[in-house]
Design an enzyme around this catalytic site. Structure first.
Site, short mmCIF file in Angstrom:
data_model
loop_
_atom_site.label_atom_id
_atom_site.label_comp_id
_atom_site.label_asym_id
_atom_site.label_seq_id
_atom_site.Cartn_x
_atom_site.Cartn_y
_atom_site.Cartn_z
CE1 TYR A 152 22.02 23.65 -9.27
CE2 TYR A 152 24.11 23.27 -10.37
CZ TYR A 152 22.91 22.80 -9.89
OH TYR A 152 22.60 21.47 -10.02
CD GLU B 195 20.54 20.93 -7.22
OE1 GLU B 195 20.55 20.99 -8.47
OE2 GLU B 195 19.51 20.73 -6.56
#
Length: 394
Positions: free
Chosen positions: A109, A197
Site C-alpha cells: 500500500y 493512492e
C-alpha cells in the site's frame, strides 16, 4: 475532483511509475479487442467508477479467455456497483479498463496525502497492501508507516529510501522504488493533487514494481490552473445536485433528508443542520451561498434546493456581516415569487440591516414563516415539514 483509475494510471506513467498494459472499453466487443491487443492469456476487466473497494462489489473480473472477457464486460457495463464509499445509491459503470494479468509476488500500500493539521505532505505506506487502509489502521496500526514531508523542501532521497525499506523491498529494486516514489510526489505537486493512492502497488514474480491500481483526487480550487486535469472530470459519477451547484459557484453537498437549507457561512450551515436534527428533522443538503448573496445568487440557490424532489420544507438562515439582510430578503422574495414555491419556507435573518430585512419579508404578502433564533427556525422547519407530509399523505 476525482478521476478514474485508467486516467490516474496514464498520468502517473508520465512521471515514471510503471503500469501494466491496458485499454479502455465501452462495449463487450471493445473489451475483447483490447484483450487481443494486449495479448497473453490472463486479463483483468475492471469497472471504472469513482470508488474504492470495487473488487469486493464484484467490479473486477479475472478472465482467461476472450469469451470470459466478453461475459465480464456484458455483466459490468450498465451495472450499479454499491461499495461502502458510494453509499446505498451506488454508481453506474459505463466504461471498463481491460488490463494485462500480472503475476503478483507481493502486494503493498502506498499513498500521498495533504495533511492540513501538520501543514505538510504525509507519505503513507504498508507492506500489507490490497486491503482497506481504514481496516488495517484499526486492526494493525503498527503495520502503517507515515513520513512527513515539508512542502518547501520537497521529498528527499533518504525519505523515499526509508519508505522503500518500510515496504520490505529488495535492494535490487530500491532505485526503481525511489524513482516511483519521487515520481508520485512530483505528480502530487505539479498537478495540485490532494490525494494519490496506489493500492495495491505490487512486486511481480519478475521483481518489478507496478501500480496495479491508482486513485487520485484533485484540489477543486486549483483546477483553474490545471485545464488538462479539469477535462478528465466525469460528471456522470457525481451527485447531479452537487455538480449543478459547482457549475454555478455554490458550495453544496447533497444529503438524504427532506428539509432544504440555504445558509451563508460553512460554520453556520453545519450548526443549522445540527439544530434541525436536534429538533427531530433531517437536512436535505448543505448549501453555503457565501458572503455575496445577491438576488440572482439567491435565486440560483433556491433552484438548487427545490430541484431535490425529496425536499418538503426549506429553511433560509442568514447571519449578515459582509452581506445585508435587506439584500437577502429582496432575493428571497424575488425567488419565491418567480419560482412559485409549493412548500413551506422558513426564514431567519440576523445581523446587518436585520430590521429592514424583516420588514421586506413581512410586507411581501407571501406565506413566509419567520423566526428570530436558530433554535426557533429549526423547530418551525421541522413542524412545517411534518404538516406538509401529513397534508400530502406521505
Amino acid at each position: 475532483m476525482d478521476i478514474h483509475e485508467y486516467q490516474a494510471k496514464e498520468l502517473l506513467s508520465g512521471y515514471g511509475v510503471k503500469i501494466a498494459e491496458g485499454g479502455l472499453a465501452y462495449s463487450p466487443e471493445d473489451a475483447v479487442q483490447r484483450a487481443r491487443d494486449i495479448g497473453g492469456h490472463v486479463w483483468a476487466v475492471k469497472a471504472q467508477i469513482h470508488s474504492g473497494a470495487r473488487g469486493k462489489a464484484g467490479g473486477i473480473k479475472i478472465c482467461k479467455t476472450h469469451d470470459e472477457v466478453a461475459e465480464a464486460a456484458e455483466y459490468l457495463l450498465g451495472k450499479r456497483l454499491v461499495t461502502h464509499q458510494t453509499g446505498p445509491a451506488g454508481k453506474i459503470c459505463s466504461r471498463l479498463y481491460v488490463e494485462a494479468g500480472t503475476e503478483i509476488a507481493k502486494e503493498l500500500y502506498f499513498c500521498f496525502l495533504v495533511d492540513r493539521s501538520s501543514e505538510r505532505i504525509v507519505m503513507v505506506g504498508s507492506a500489507q497492501g490490497g486491503m482497506e487502509i481504514e481496516e488495517l489502521a484499526a486492526t494493525n496500526p503498527d503495520a502503517i508507516t507515515k513520513i512527513y514531508i515539508e512542502p518547501a523542501v520537497g521529498i528527499q532521497d533518504y525519505q523515499a529510501r526509508q519508505m522503500a525499506f518500510a515496504l520490505g523491498l529488495d535492494a535490487e529494486i530500491m532505485s526503481h522504488a525511489v524513482k516511483t516514489i519521487r515520481g508520485c510526489y512530483r505528480a502530487l505537486r505539479e498537478l495540485d493533487v490532494s490525494m494519490l493512492e496506489i493500492n495495491p502497488l505490487v512486486v511481480t514474480a519478475n521483481n518489478e514494481l507496478i501500480a496495479l491500481d491508482a486513485k487520485m483526487s484533485f484540489d477543486d480550487n486549483a483546477l483553474f490552473r490545471q485545464p488538462k486535469i479539469a477535462e478528465l472530470r466525469d460528471k456522470t459519477q457525481e451527485d447531479p445536485r452537487e455538480m449543478a451547484a459547482a457549475d454555478r459557484g455554490l458550495s453544496y453537498v447533497g444529503l438524504d433528508g427532506d428539509i432544504g437549507c440555504m445558509i451563508n457561512g460553512a460554520g453556520l450551515a453545519m450548526a443549522t443542520m445540527d439544530m434541525i436534527k436536534l429538533a427531530g428533522g433531517e437536512p436535505a443538503n448543505f448549501l453555503d451561498v457565501g458572503g455575496g448573496a445577491s438576488a440572482e445568487r439567491t435565486e440560483k440557490a433556491f433552484r438548487l434546493v427545490l430541484a431535490d424532489e425529496n425536499v418538503k420544507a426549506m429553511l433560509v438562515n442568514i447571519f449578515a456581516g459582509i452581506n445585508r439582510c435587506d439584500w437577502i430578503a429582496e432575493g428571497v422574495v424575488h425567488a419565491v415569487q418567480k419560482l412559485d414555491m409549493k412548500i413551506p419556507l422558513i426564514v431567519r435573518l440576523s445581523g446587518t440591516n436585520v430590521a429592514e430585512g424583516r420588514r421586506i419579508i413581512a410586507e411581501s404578502g407571501l406565506p413566509i414563516i419567520t423566526a428570530d433564533t436558530l433554535a426557533e427556525a429549526a423547530e418551525k422547519a421541522v413542524q412545517a415539514r411534518n404538516e406538509a407530509v401529513a397534508k400530502g399523505g406521505c
